[in-house]
Structures are given as C-alpha cells and as structure tokens.
Design a protein around this motif. Structure first.
Motif, PDB file in Angstrom:
ATOM      1  N   ALA A  22       0.848  -1.196   0.000  1.00 38.24           N
ATOM      2  CA  ALA A  22       0.000   0.000   0.000  1.00 38.24           C
ATOM      3  C   ALA A  22       0.883   1.246   0.000  1.00 38.24           C
ATOM      4  N   VAL A  23       0.293   2.364  -0.459  1.00 39.45           N
ATOM      5  CA  VAL A  23       1.036   3.622  -0.448  1.00 39.45           C
ATOM      6  C   VAL A  23       1.427   3.940   0.993  1.00 39.45           C
ATOM      7  N   ALA A  24       2.681   4.205   1.222  1.00 38.07           N
ATOM      8  CA  ALA A  24       3.175   4.420   2.584  1.00 38.07           C
ATOM      9  C   ALA A  24       2.554   5.681   3.193  1.00 38.07           C
ATOM     10  N   GLN A  25       2.141   5.577   4.436  1.00 39.23           N
ATOM     11  CA  GLN A  25       1.593   6.721   5.155  1.00 39.23           C
ATOM     12  C   GLN A  25       2.712   7.376   5.959  1.00 39.23           C
ATOM     13  N   GLU A  26       2.893   8.677   5.747  1.00 42.63           N
ATOM     14  CA  GLU A  26       3.934   9.404   6.472  1.00 42.63           C
ATOM     15  C   GLU A  26       3.425   9.787   7.855  1.00 42.63           C
ATOM     16  N   THR A  27       4.228   9.561   8.870  1.00 43.63           N
ATOM     17  CA  THR A  27       3.888   9.981  10.230  1.00 43.63           C
ATOM     18  C   THR A  27       4.785  11.151  10.618  1.00 43.63           C
ATOM     19  N   ILE A  28       4.153  12.252  11.020  1.00 47.45           N
ATOM     20  CA  ILE A  28       4.879  13.447  11.444  1.00 47.45           C
ATOM     21  C   ILE A  28       4.734  13.598  12.950  1.00 47.45           C
ATOM     22  N   ASN A  29       5.827  13.698  13.637  1.00 46.53           N
ATOM     23  CA  ASN A  29       5.800  13.891  15.092  1.00 46.53           C
ATOM     24  C   ASN A  29       5.794  15.387  15.412  1.00 46.53           C
ATOM     25  N   LEU A  30       4.760  15.844  16.097  1.00 45.76           N
ATOM     26  CA  LEU A  30       4.643  17.255  16.437  1.00 45.76           C
ATOM     27  C   LEU A  30       4.295  17.436  17.913  1.00 45.76           C
ATOM     28  N   THR A  31       4.873  18.477  18.500  1.00 48.19           N
ATOM     29  CA  THR A  31       4.569  18.827  19.885  1.00 48.19           C
ATOM     30  C   THR A  31       3.790  20.128  19.909  1.00 48.19           C
ATOM     31  N   VAL A  32       2.663  20.111  20.595  1.00 43.58           N
ATOM     32  CA  VAL A  32       1.848  21.309  20.789  1.00 43.58           C
ATOM     33  C   VAL A  32       1.754  21.561  22.284  1.00 43.58           C
ATOM     34  N   ALA A  33       1.977  22.810  22.691  1.00 42.59           N
ATOM     35  CA  ALA A  33       1.987  23.104  24.119  1.00 42.59           C
ATOM     36  C   ALA A  33       1.622  24.549  24.375  1.00 42.59           C
ATOM     37  N   THR A  34       1.151  24.822  25.586  1.00 38.22           N
ATOM     38  CA  THR A  34       0.810  26.178  26.014  1.00 38.22           C
ATOM     39  C   THR A  34       1.228  26.378  27.462  1.00 38.22           C
ATOM     40  N   GLY A  35       1.384  27.641  27.833  1.00 40.53           N
ATOM     41  CA  GLY A  35       1.681  27.955  29.220  1.00 40.53           C
ATOM     42  C   GLY A  35       0.432  27.944  30.078  1.00 40.53           C
ATOM     43  N   HIS A  36      -0.713  28.303  29.487  1.00 43.44           N
ATOM     44  CA  HIS A  36      -1.973  28.295  30.222  1.00 43.44           C
ATOM     45  C   HIS A  36      -2.550  26.883  30.292  1.00 43.44           C
ATOM     46  N   PRO A  37      -3.353  26.594  31.322  1.00 45.61           N
ATOM     47  CA  PRO A  37      -3.982  25.277  31.443  1.00 45.61           C
ATOM     48  C   PRO A  37      -5.267  25.178  30.622  1.00 45.61           C
ATOM     49  N   GLU A  38      -5.830  23.975  30.581  1.00 44.83           N
ATOM     50  CA  GLU A  38      -7.001  23.696  29.747  1.00 44.83           C
ATOM     51  C   GLU A  38      -8.283  24.354  30.231  1.00 44.83           C
ATOM     52  N   VAL A  39      -8.296  24.926  31.423  1.00 44.60           N
ATOM     53  CA  VAL A  39      -9.501  25.599  31.910  1.00 44.60           C
ATOM     54  C   VAL A  39      -9.846  26.790  31.027  1.00 44.60           C
ATOM     55  N   PHE A  40      -8.852  27.338  30.329  1.00 45.27           N
ATOM     56  CA  PHE A  40      -9.092  28.469  29.446  1.00 45.27           C
ATOM     57  C   PHE A  40      -9.499  27.969  28.059  1.00 45.27           C
ATOM     58  N   LEU A  41     -10.509  28.632  27.503  1.00 46.51           N
ATOM     59  CA  LEU A  41     -11.096  28.166  26.249  1.00 46.51           C
ATOM     60  C   LEU A  41     -10.096  28.081  25.108  1.00 46.51           C
ATOM     61  N   TRP A  42      -9.144  29.013  25.068  1.00 47.51           N
ATOM     62  CA  TRP A  42      -8.195  28.999  23.942  1.00 47.51           C
ATOM     63  C   TRP A  42      -7.273  27.793  24.005  1.00 47.51           C
ATOM     64  N   VAL A  43      -7.107  27.205  25.179  1.00 49.04           N
ATOM     65  CA  VAL A  43      -6.334  25.966  25.306  1.00 49.04           C
ATOM     66  C   VAL A  43      -7.251  24.757  25.105  1.00 49.04           C
ATOM     67  N   LYS A  44      -8.406  24.808  25.720  1.00 53.54           N
ATOM     68  CA  LYS A  44      -9.388  23.717  25.618  1.00 53.54           C
ATOM     69  C   LYS A  44      -9.660  23.341  24.163  1.00 53.54           C
ATOM     70  N   HIS A  45      -9.796  24.362  23.310  1.00 55.24           N
ATOM     71  CA  HIS A  45     -10.163  24.066  21.926  1.00 55.24           C
ATOM     72  C   HIS A  45      -8.970  23.721  21.032  1.00 55.24           C
ATOM     73  N   ILE A  46      -7.763  23.874  21.535  1.00 52.98           N
ATOM     74  CA  ILE A  46      -6.636  23.261  20.819  1.00 52.98           C
ATOM     75  C   ILE A  46      -6.798  21.748  20.894  1.00 52.98           C
ATOM     76  N   LYS A  47      -7.078  21.280  22.094  1.00 50.66           N
ATOM     77  CA  LYS A  47      -7.212  19.844  22.324  1.00 50.66           C
ATOM     78  C   LYS A  47      -8.512  19.285  21.733  1.00 50.66           C
ATOM     79  N   GLU A  48      -9.610  20.029  21.911  1.00 52.05           N
ATOM     80  CA  GLU A  48     -10.927  19.496  21.539  1.00 52.05           C
ATOM     81  C   GLU A  48     -11.333  19.779  20.090  1.00 52.05           C
ATOM     82  N   THR A  49     -10.761  20.825  19.490  1.00 51.26           N
ATOM     83  CA  THR A  49     -11.188  21.195  18.136  1.00 51.26           C
ATOM     84  C   THR A  49     -10.043  21.201  17.131  1.00 51.26           C
ATOM     85  N   PHE A  50      -8.969  21.920  17.442  1.00 50.04           N
ATOM     86  CA  PHE A  50      -7.893  22.079  16.466  1.00 50.04           C
ATOM     87  C   PHE A  50      -7.265  20.740  16.081  1.00 50.04           C
TER      88      PHE A  50
END
Length: 357
Positions: A22-50
């Motif tokens: 089969a056509v090989a699937q490329e896996t890209i390793n990426l780190t996403v991080a923030t200084g604020h915790p998930e209680v803030f919406l802009w962090v919550k939606h990185i995890k839940e939406t982005f």
C-alpha cells in the motif's frame, strides 16, 4: 484455451495488485503546548477542536498522520517563553500571542494599544485578521522575527473589566488600588492613581488572596472559572473592550516540510478552532455572569462620564506602542489604520481617535 489464458492472466494481475505494498503513510511527530492550562477556552479548543480537525482533514487523503505530543499548563513551555520554545524546537505548534511575548510578537497586541474599543470579540478578531493580512509585510515581519508561521485561528477575549476587593465607580476610587494584569493592559491605568502589577491568571487568585494586589484587569469568562469572585467580588464595568490575543502558529521549520494538503488541513483546523472558541465563549458569558452574582459577586457600574474623562486624560497608549513597534521594523501604522477603519465600516467608532493625535 485462449479464454483460459485470459482468465489466468487476469488472476495473475489481481494477485499482483493484492501483493503490492500500500502507499506508505507518512507519520509526522509534532509537539503542541501552552503555558496556560485547559480551563481556558483557547487551550481547551486546541485539544478538543484544532487537533481533531487536523487529524480528520488529513485522514481524508490518508497519506499523512500526525503523532501528537501535548502539554498544557506549563508542563512543556512556560508562559512567556513560547517564542524561544518554537525557535529551539521544543514545540512545533502553539499559540502566537503578543501579550506575554511583546518583544517578538508585539504586533499582535494592537487592540491593547487601542483600549475602550468594541465588546464584540468575534468582530474584533475579524477586523484584526483582515488588517494583518491586508497590510503588506505585516505577517512576513512576524514570521521573520519569530520563525513561526501564522496560520489563522485568531481569537479575542470578551470585554475587559476590573475585578477588585472594593467597588470602583469613579476615577478617585482607583487611587492606590493595586491591580494585576498582563503588560499591555497595565498602561490603561495611567493617570487613575491605580498601581499596575505584572501578573496572569496563573497567579491572580493567590496574589489577590495574599494581598500582593487588590484585584485584576480581566474578563468574565476567565474570572469566573478561576473563581476570582471569592477574593475580588466586585466586577467593575469599565468596558475596556474585547481584546484580540493572537492565533495559531506552526514552526516555519516544520511548516516548510508540509505538503500543500497538510498545510490546507492545518488552516482548516485553525478556522474551526476560531468558530468553536467563539461559540462556546458566547454561550458561557451569560452563565458566567449568573454564577458571579449567585456566588456573592457584584456588578458595579463605572460612571459613564468618569469613563469618558478617563479616556480623554489617558496618555495616548497608541503613540507609545507605535514607537516601540516601529523600532522593531513593523508596519504598525497601516495595520492600526486598517483595524480602525474596518471597525468603523461595521458601525463602531472609538470615542477617542488615538491615531489622529
């Protein structure tokens, strides 16, 4: 005989196709991080939406998969060190916010340089992103200074006000009051007699509780989840306006390795992130206000005439910001003009035209 040969050939082809890799699937390793915790919406939606949207978009083609490492609340990157973390390869994806990275992302602080603006956070964000994309060289300069590519995903915070241990209804009430806030918004206190102290939602609760300061400059949908009404029950309606805080960014080093399809997936995820953020922020606002009052907090009206006097007497925050931004080589005046004009076209005019001075 001839027919059997044809059938045999067809079978051989089918077997060959089945055996082909089969056509090989490329896996890209990426780190996403923030200084604020998930209680803030802009962090919550990185995890839940982005992240889920990136994954879903990439799955449509099936040739690329992301292996995500996620770290929120300062577990990987401390608040204010995001740019260095991008540049050192510690993180690959994160938020581009000038509030805590003014030296390199200061261009994104434009709304903080024009306080007492509109309360419509979604409209403010649309005006800012239009100004940034339409002004030649603005995003290119940001990329050059940080090594991070702005991909959209802009967000703004709901109307800023002041929480405090005592009621503030006029300028005289603010004399000697110590208020925590991020760097850009402390300038709004000039001339009021209040004392600004550098701080953030990471420390506001304990700092107010222990008397480091008497309250904070903040917004409803963050103050209430952080339960700051327990230590600063008065919500003083100064109406500084909604403030744009930035968008999503990807390390240029990583971005340049992405295919066009992968880039499109990230941009689609950034747009989905913005929508989800605002949908939830708007839904939360009234509930947060209700919680504040039911928990013993108080909505305090700041006298409108006093607010007007404050706006007129405030040392022009735009002039100082322009000077600093121009020293960094940023095309700030056309960005600010585009922002102001875009708001005016939607029906909002600043009580004071900072740029005309």
């Amino acid at each position: 005989m001839h027919r059997n040969a044809l059938l045999g050939g067809a079978a051989a082809i089918a077997v060959a196709w089945a055996a082909a890799p089969a056509v090989a699937q490329e896996t890209i390793n990426l780190t996403v991080a923030t200084g604020h915790p998930e209680v803030f919406l802009w962090v919550k939606h990185i995890k839940e939406t982005f992240i889920p949207t990136v994954d879903a978009e990439l799955a449509k083609a099936g040739d690329v998969k992301i292996d995500w490492t996620q770290g929120y609340g300062g577990t990987i990157v401390k608040l204010g060190s995001e740019v260095e973390a991008f540049q050192q390869g510690i993180i690959d994806v994160g938020q581009m916010s000038g509030v805590f990275n003014p030296a390199t992302m200061g261009l994104l602080n434009l709304t903080y340089a024009m306080p007492f603006g509109p309360a419509d956070a979604r409209g403010v964000t649309a005006a800012v992103e239009a100004a940034l994309t339409e002004t030649e060289g603005a995003l290119a300069k940001l990329e050059e200074a940080t090594g991070v590519v702005y991909i959209g995903g802009g967000i703004a915070i709901d109307d800023y006000n002041i929480a405090s241990t005592r009621e503030l209804t006029k300028i005289a009430d603010m004399n000697g009051v110590k208020l925590g806030g991020a760097g850009p918004n402390l300038a709004w206190l000039a001339g009021t007699g209040a004392v600004g102290v550098q701080g953030s939602y990471v420390s506001f609760y304990n700092d107010i509780k222990t008397g480091v300061y008497d309250g904070n400059i903040g917004w409803m949908t963050a103050n209430v989840p952080a339960k700051l009404y327990e230590v600063a029950p008065n919500w003083n309606l100064t109406h500084f306006g909604a403030m744009y805080i930035g968008g999503m960014g990807v390390s240029k080093q990583q971005w340049d390795t992405f295919s066009d399809g992968t880039k499109a997936a990230f941009r689609a995820a950034a747009a989905a992130y913005t929508k989800a953020y605002f949908d939830e922020q708007e839904a939360r606002y009234d509930a947060a206000k209700k919680t504040l009052v039911e928990a013993g907090g108080k909505l305090v009206e700041f006298d409108p005439a006093e607010r007007t006097a404050w706006i007129k007497a405030l040392p022009n925050p735009t002039a100082a910001w322009i000077k600093a931004a121009e020293a960094r080589g940023e095309p700030v005046r056309p960005v600010l003009e585009a922002y102001r004009d875009r708001l005016k076209a939607t029906g909002f005019a600043f009580e004071r035209d900072y740029l005309a001075e």
